[in-house]
Structures are given as C-alpha cells and as structure tokens.
Write a protein that holds these residues in place. Structure first.
Motif, PDB file in Angstrom:
ATOM      1  N   ASP A  26      37.750  18.383  12.630  1.00 43.87           N
ATOM      2  CA  ASP A  26      36.990  17.366  13.378  1.00 43.87           C
ATOM      3  C   ASP A  26      36.438  16.290  12.435  1.00 43.87           C
ATOM      4  N   LYS A  27      36.096  16.707  11.221  1.00 41.77           N
ATOM      5  CA  LYS A  27      35.436  15.768  10.322  1.00 41.77           C
ATOM      6  C   LYS A  27      36.368  14.710   9.736  1.00 41.77           C
ATOM      7  N   VAL A  28      37.697  14.945   9.808  1.00 42.94           N
ATOM      8  CA  VAL A  28      38.648  13.883   9.438  1.00 42.94           C
ATOM      9  C   VAL A  28      39.439  13.543  10.690  1.00 42.94           C
ATOM     10  N   SER A  29      39.309  12.335  11.185  1.00 46.01           N
ATOM     11  CA  SER A  29      40.114  12.052  12.370  1.00 46.01           C
ATOM     12  C   SER A  29      41.563  11.891  11.913  1.00 46.01           C
ATOM     13  N   ILE A  30      42.392  12.851  12.313  1.00 39.71           N
ATOM     14  CA  ILE A  30      43.783  12.874  11.841  1.00 39.71           C
ATOM     15  C   ILE A  30      44.691  12.176  12.834  1.00 39.71           C
TER      16      ILE A  30
ATOM     17  N   ILE B 220      35.544  11.762   0.396  1.00 39.37           N
ATOM     18  CA  ILE B 220      35.371  13.185   0.074  1.00 39.37           C
ATOM     19  C   ILE B 220      34.439  13.778   1.119  1.00 39.37           C
ATOM     20  N   ILE B 221      34.945  14.771   1.837  1.00 35.84           N
ATOM     21  CA  ILE B 221      34.220  15.287   3.003  1.00 35.84           C
ATOM     22  C   ILE B 221      33.961  16.784   2.839  1.00 35.84           C
ATOM     23  N   GLY B 222      32.754  17.193   3.118  1.00 36.07           N
ATOM     24  CA  GLY B 222      32.434  18.625   3.065  1.00 36.07           C
ATOM     25  C   GLY B 222      32.511  19.227   4.460  1.00 36.07           C
ATOM     26  N   SER B 223      32.779  20.528   4.512  1.00 33.46           N
ATOM     27  CA  SER B 223      32.799  21.198   5.811  1.00 33.46           C
ATOM     28  C   SER B 223      32.158  22.566   5.673  1.00 33.46           C
ATOM     29  N   PHE B 224      31.068  22.786   6.423  1.00 34.24           N
ATOM     30  CA  PHE B 224      30.315  24.036   6.319  1.00 34.24           C
ATOM     31  C   PHE B 224      30.145  24.687   7.691  1.00 34.24           C
TER      32      PHE B 224
END
Ligand SMILES: [Zn+2]
Ligand SMILES: [Zn+2]
Length: 334
Positions: A156-160, A273-277
């Motif tokens: 979800d955090k990267v719109s692909i 640069i995206i984090g995912s937690f």
C-alpha cells in the motif's frame, strides 16, 4: 496447558502453565490450532528490547473459539474458527486517532512479543483481534493472515503501476508472499526475487515462484522490496533503482544498522525510501485474500513442527533454510 515459554533470552522451556481465562467482557479464549514460526521469534529468543519476558511467543496463529466474554459474544461464539491479529492499539492516543495505529504510543499489544502468544494449547485475545474464517480454509493457509497483512501494508505504501519492474530481496516467507500477491493476484509480470541461499531458492520454487536467483534477474527496478534485513541488500537495492524508483524496507535490520547511500543519487534520480512496520487496518483484506486465493497461498507454511522442534528452531539447532515457514501445533490432530 502445555506451552513453549521463553523465560529470558537464550532460555526456552516447554512446560505446563496455567490456562489463560476469559477475564474481561471483550476476551476470547482460543484453542490454537496452528501457529507460524517467524524470524521475530528467533529475535525474541536471542533477546529483543520490545519483548517482555517470560513470554509465550507466536504472533501468527489461528484457532477455534472456546469461550467468549459478554461483549465478545455479540460477534463470536464457541466453535467459530478465527485468525488472530496479534497487534492491538489503544485507539486513544494521537497517532492512533490519526489512523497510525501501528505507531500507538500507549503500549500497543503485540501478542507473542510483549504478551503471551500462540505457542501453546490456548491463547486469550481481545474480540477486536479476531477475524472469522470459513471451515474450508486450511489452518496452514489461515495462519498466514498476519504476515500477509504486513505485506499488504508495505505494498500500500508504494502505489505500484502494473507495468513496473519489481525486485524483492529475500526469498523467505515474506518475500514469497510479496511475490505471490504482486504476481499471482495483482498480475504484475515483471516480479523477481533475489536470494543467496540455494535451499531457500529451491523451497520458493517448490511453491511456484518462477523467477528467483542469487543475483537480480534485471539490470534495473522501479520498486525494490528489501525483505531480508540485510544492510548489503538495502545498499544494492538503491543501486539498481531506476529514476523515480522506490525502495521499501520490510526486513528487520539490526537495531544499530546504518547504511551507506549516495545522497546525490537520491536527489538526481528522485528516489524514495519507504519504511513498512506491521499491519494497520490490513488484516481484514488479508483474510479475504486467503479465503479467495487459498490455492495461491498453500504450501508456504508446509513444515509441521512439534513444540520440541520449534524450540530447536528458535535455538538455531535446526536450519530454516530448507523450508519456508514452520508451523507449530500443540493440539493433537483430531
Ligand atoms: Zn512474523
Ligand atoms: Zn494509541
């Protein structure tokens, strides 16, 4: 009941403990049918700052409802099969009210980390953590609910865009789940995994991952999911990103890890640069996907372990590279 307990770092016991009980109106007592073994459990064994010892680990579990509190009875009854979301936030603090429940500052519950989890015959959870599942969904697929929900948050955090080229570093269960979701469900054609361990490569191929190798199968990627926790992989991910590329840090790196990166490249190539937690509000979607795409996800949690074997895995005495995800069962097969 019998449970596996990490009494303190480097100290595991399998022993009788008191059964958990329904204490509040929201509580649900679950007879755990299967619990996934995760890298996080190994981190807890070695010593994790966020863990509360002694703790029964296990945050990827499903089971059958045994008993419900008064309020929980509004949505669940004994005999219902459920997947458990191990994470429960306060829904009161500022981050929670902004929808960032994974950044709750009022002591988010992470069952299996800071509260007892699923490496046991029974577990007590809050009704808000339970998702009902149909009888024809196998335990081995159902217990992928938590890892898949984490994958959905990262994606979800990267719109692909479906035409984009995706590389995943790390061919463990998370890497394979990302691959399956993007390739088999979303229909992306250019998805591949980089994995240096030969046994892991074979294990991933056995569950239908076609594009996996020890080196990237493409020169350039639009999106990289770093799912190995390796610093080297993260640095390599940045180097193969195209202009406008995004890297998602998914793997859990050592707490003191710091990377070397080219600031100029980030500026010039417009790299994100995206984090995912964990899994804010993605559990329900994960459960629906497992139900509708059961075949796609079968075989990933293929290795059944006794509690004693699970303890050996946590201690590092059994290598986990020959299979994707181990499943521990304390209940006798009925
Ligand atoms: Zn996990
Ligand atoms: Zn909160």
């Amino acid at each position: 009941m019998r449970a596996l307990i990490i009494e303190a770092p480097e100290n595991i016991l399998i022993r009788e403990v008191e059964d958990p009980v329904v204490e509040t109106e929201d509580d649900v007592l679950i007879r755990v049918s299967a619990c996934g073994i995760c890298g996080t459990d190994i981190h807890i064994y070695r010593g994790l700052e966020s863990a509360k010892y002694p703790v029964i680990p296990g945050h990827e579990f499903c089971g059958v409802v045994e008993q419900v509190g008064k309020n929980a009875a509004r949505s669940l009854k004994a005999g219902d099969r459920v997947i458990v979301d191990p994470n429960l936030s306060c829904f009161q603090c500022a981050p929670c009210r902004d929808g960032k429940v994974n950044h709750c500052v009022n002591g988010m519950i992470n069952q299996g980390v800071n509260l007892n989890g699923g490496y046991a015959e029974f577990a007590s959870v809050n009704v808000k953590q339970c998702y009902r599942i149909p009888n024809d969904l196998s335990d081995e697929v159902a217990m992928l609910g938590e890892p898949l929900s984490c994958v959905l948050h990262g994606v979800d955090k990267v719109s692909i865009n479906p035409s984009e080229r995706v590389v995943i570093f790390g061919g463990g269960p998370i890497g394979v789940l990302i691959y399956k979701y993007l390739h088999s469900i979303m229909g992306l054609s250019d998805v591949s995994i980089v994995e240096i361990n030969e046994n892991r490569i074979s294990a991933a191929k056995e569950v239908g991952v076609e594009r996996i190798d020890s080196e990237p199968l493409c020169q350039e990627a639009d999106i990289v999911f770093e799912a190995s926790g390796s610093l080297k992989a993260f640095e390599k991910a940045l180097r193969i990103l195209s202009a406008g590329g995004r890297v998602v840090q998914f793997g859990v790196p050592p707490e003191d890890a710091t990377a070397q990166l080219s600031l100029y490249d980030i500026y010039r190539k417009e790299i994100s640069i995206i984090g995912s937690f964990v899994n804010p509000f993605t559990m329900s979607r994960a459960v629906k996907l497992l139900v509708t795409h059961q075949k796609t996800f079968s075989g990933i949690a293929g290795r059944c372990c006794s509690p004693e074997e699970a303890a050996s895995i946590l201690r590092g005495e059994i290598s986990t590279s020959g299979f994707l995800k181990g499943v521990v069962k304390f209940q006798e097969e009925s």
